[in-house]
Design a protein around this motif. Structure first.
Motif, PDB file in Angstrom:
ATOM      1  N   THR A 179      12.019  10.651  -0.304  1.00 59.12           N
ATOM      2  CA  THR A 179      12.879  11.946   0.693  1.00 59.12           C
ATOM      3  C   THR A 179      11.740  12.194   2.028  1.00 59.12           C
ATOM      4  O   THR A 179      12.271  13.357   2.757  1.00 59.12           O
ATOM      5  CB  THR A 179      14.223  12.571   0.646  1.00 59.12           C
ATOM      6  OG1 THR A 179      12.912  13.572  -0.789  1.00 59.12           O
ATOM      7  CG2 THR A 179      14.713  12.026  -1.223  1.00 59.12           C
ATOM      8  N   MET A 180      11.157  12.405   1.492  1.00 58.69           N
ATOM      9  CA  MET A 180       9.588  13.457   2.428  1.00 58.69           C
ATOM     10  C   MET A 180       9.953  13.103   3.611  1.00 58.69           C
ATOM     11  O   MET A 180       9.299  11.690   4.057  1.00 58.69           O
ATOM     12  CB  MET A 180       8.126  13.293   1.949  1.00 58.69           C
ATOM     13  CG  MET A 180       7.677  14.173   0.498  1.00 58.69           C
ATOM     14  SD  MET A 180       6.398  14.025  -0.179  1.00 58.69           S
ATOM     15  CE  MET A 180       5.302  14.615   1.120  1.00 58.69           C
ATOM     16  N   ASP A 181       9.186  13.814   4.461  1.00 56.11           N
ATOM     17  CA  ASP A 181       9.418  13.677   5.879  1.00 56.11           C
ATOM     18  C   ASP A 181       7.895  12.970   6.220  1.00 56.11           C
ATOM     19  O   ASP A 181       7.139  12.993   4.965  1.00 56.11           O
ATOM     20  CB  ASP A 181       9.218  15.373   6.511  1.00 56.11           C
ATOM     21  CG  ASP A 181       9.189  14.432   7.537  1.00 56.11           C
ATOM     22  OD1 ASP A 181       9.577  15.246   9.378  1.00 56.11           O
ATOM     23  OD2 ASP A 181       7.427  14.449   8.766  1.00 56.11           O
ATOM     24  N   ALA A 182       7.937  11.797   6.915  1.00 58.91           N
ATOM     25  CA  ALA A 182       6.706  10.904   6.996  1.00 58.91           C
ATOM     26  C   ALA A 182       5.180  11.939   7.320  1.00 58.91           C
ATOM     27  O   ALA A 182       3.911  11.452   6.943  1.00 58.91           O
ATOM     28  CB  ALA A 182       6.922  10.473   8.309  1.00 58.91           C
ATOM     29  N   ASN A 208       2.183  11.866   5.276  1.00 57.27           N
ATOM     30  CA  ASN A 208       0.426  11.378   5.648  1.00 57.27           C
ATOM     31  C   ASN A 208      -0.499  12.524   5.312  1.00 57.27           C
ATOM     32  O   ASN A 208      -1.846  12.146   4.781  1.00 57.27           O
ATOM     33  CB  ASN A 208       0.710  10.769   7.153  1.00 57.27           C
ATOM     34  CG  ASN A 208       1.229   9.814   7.338  1.00 57.27           C
ATOM     35  OD1 ASN A 208       0.774   8.967   7.066  1.00 57.27           O
ATOM     36  ND2 ASN A 208       1.496   9.714   8.843  1.00 57.27           N
ATOM     37  N   LYS A 209       0.015  13.808   5.326  1.00 61.24           N
ATOM     38  CA  LYS A 209      -0.588  14.925   5.142  1.00 61.24           C
ATOM     39  C   LYS A 209      -0.628  15.102   3.973  1.00 61.24           C
ATOM     40  O   LYS A 209      -2.468  15.013   3.847  1.00 61.24           O
ATOM     41  CB  LYS A 209      -0.187  15.618   5.334  1.00 61.24           C
ATOM     42  CG  LYS A 209      -0.655  16.272   6.561  1.00 61.24           C
ATOM     43  CD  LYS A 209       0.146  17.541   7.617  1.00 61.24           C
ATOM     44  CE  LYS A 209       0.514  17.513   8.631  1.00 61.24           C
ATOM     45  NZ  LYS A 209       0.907  19.030   9.472  1.00 61.24           N
ATOM     46  N   LEU A 210      -0.202  14.629   3.027  1.00 57.36           N
ATOM     47  CA  LEU A 210      -0.383  14.679   1.117  1.00 57.36           C
ATOM     48  C   LEU A 210      -1.191  13.516   0.926  1.00 57.36           C
ATOM     49  O   LEU A 210      -2.013  13.058   0.014  1.00 57.36           O
ATOM     50  CB  LEU A 210       0.938  14.599   0.800  1.00 57.36           C
ATOM     51  CG  LEU A 210       1.187  14.609  -1.133  1.00 57.36           C
ATOM     52  CD1 LEU A 210      -0.012  15.610  -1.906  1.00 57.36           C
ATOM     53  CD2 LEU A 210       1.902  14.311  -1.162  1.00 57.36           C
ATOM     54  N   GLU A 219       0.643  -1.055  -0.142  1.00 53.64           N
ATOM     55  CA  GLU A 219      -0.115   0.329   0.408  1.00 53.64           C
ATOM     56  C   GLU A 219       1.107   1.229   0.050  1.00 53.64           C
ATOM     57  O   GLU A 219       0.626   2.167  -0.537  1.00 53.64           O
ATOM     58  CB  GLU A 219      -0.952   0.126   1.323  1.00 53.64           C
ATOM     59  CG  GLU A 219      -2.452  -0.637   1.496  1.00 53.64           C
ATOM     60  CD  GLU A 219      -2.549  -0.526   0.210  1.00 53.64           C
ATOM     61  OE1 GLU A 219      -3.228   0.087  -0.764  1.00 53.64           O
ATOM     62  OE2 GLU A 219      -3.180  -1.671  -0.920  1.00 53.64           O
ATOM     63  N   LEU A 220       1.240   1.047   0.819  1.00 57.82           N
ATOM     64  CA  LEU A 220       2.569   2.403   0.593  1.00 57.82           C
ATOM     65  C   LEU A 220       3.582   2.670  -0.616  1.00 57.82           C
ATOM     66  O   LEU A 220       3.604   3.707  -1.283  1.00 57.82           O
ATOM     67  CB  LEU A 220       3.974   2.395   1.495  1.00 57.82           C
ATOM     68  CG  LEU A 220       5.176   3.053   1.530  1.00 57.82           C
ATOM     69  CD1 LEU A 220       4.666   4.444   2.284  1.00 57.82           C
ATOM     70  CD2 LEU A 220       6.587   2.922   3.358  1.00 57.82           C
ATOM     71  N   GLY A 221       3.920   1.853  -1.500  1.00 59.88           N
ATOM     72  CA  GLY A 221       4.358   1.648  -2.677  1.00 59.88           C
ATOM     73  C   GLY A 221       3.481   1.889  -3.707  1.00 59.88           C
ATOM     74  O   GLY A 221       4.041   2.460  -4.578  1.00 59.88           O
ATOM     75  N   LYS A 222       1.764   1.510  -3.845  1.00 54.01           N
ATOM     76  CA  LYS A 222       1.001   2.155  -3.893  1.00 54.01           C
ATOM     77  C   LYS A 222       0.689   3.473  -4.154  1.00 54.01           C
ATOM     78  O   LYS A 222       0.337   4.242  -4.924  1.00 54.01           O
ATOM     79  CB  LYS A 222      -0.220   1.824  -4.215  1.00 54.01           C
ATOM     80  CG  LYS A 222      -0.421   0.078  -4.891  1.00 54.01           C
ATOM     81  CD  LYS A 222      -0.848  -0.712  -4.068  1.00 54.01           C
ATOM     82  CE  LYS A 222      -1.240  -2.107  -4.456  1.00 54.01           C
ATOM     83  NZ  LYS A 222      -2.776  -2.942  -4.581  1.00 54.01           N
TER      84      LYS A 222
END
Length: 81
Positions: free
Chosen positions: A63-66, A70-72, A42-45
């Motif tokens: 490289t995004m902050d987690a 999550n907000k995105l 699901e994360l890869g998707k």
């Protein structure tokens, strides 16, 4: 479908050797949903979908902050409603 929505990052990332704090997102197409099916997790998707609608490479998205991711991801889900 040319209208894009800006998403402000709290923690900038580097995109094409340029630091950016804003991603510009287009609406999701069925083709985008179909393309993400090649990913097993699901994360890869989610990474692939965000990459496709923002025009930013999956490597840069990783490289995004987690917290930003999550907000995105929540915003992207809203595109499907």
């Amino acid at each position: 479908m040319s209208q894009k929505e800006a998403f402000k990052l709290n923690y900038p990332i580097e995109v094409d050797s340029i630091e950016t704090d804003t991603l510009h997102l287009r609406r999701i197409t069925v083709t985008d949903l179909e393309a993400q099916q090649v990913e097993k997790t699901e994360l890869g998707k989610s990474i692939l979908l965000v990459s496709r609608i923002s025009g930013v490479s999956p490597a840069a998205i990783r490289t995004m902050d987690a917290a930003d991711f999550n907000k995105l991801a929540d915003k992207v889900v809203g595109f499907l409603e």
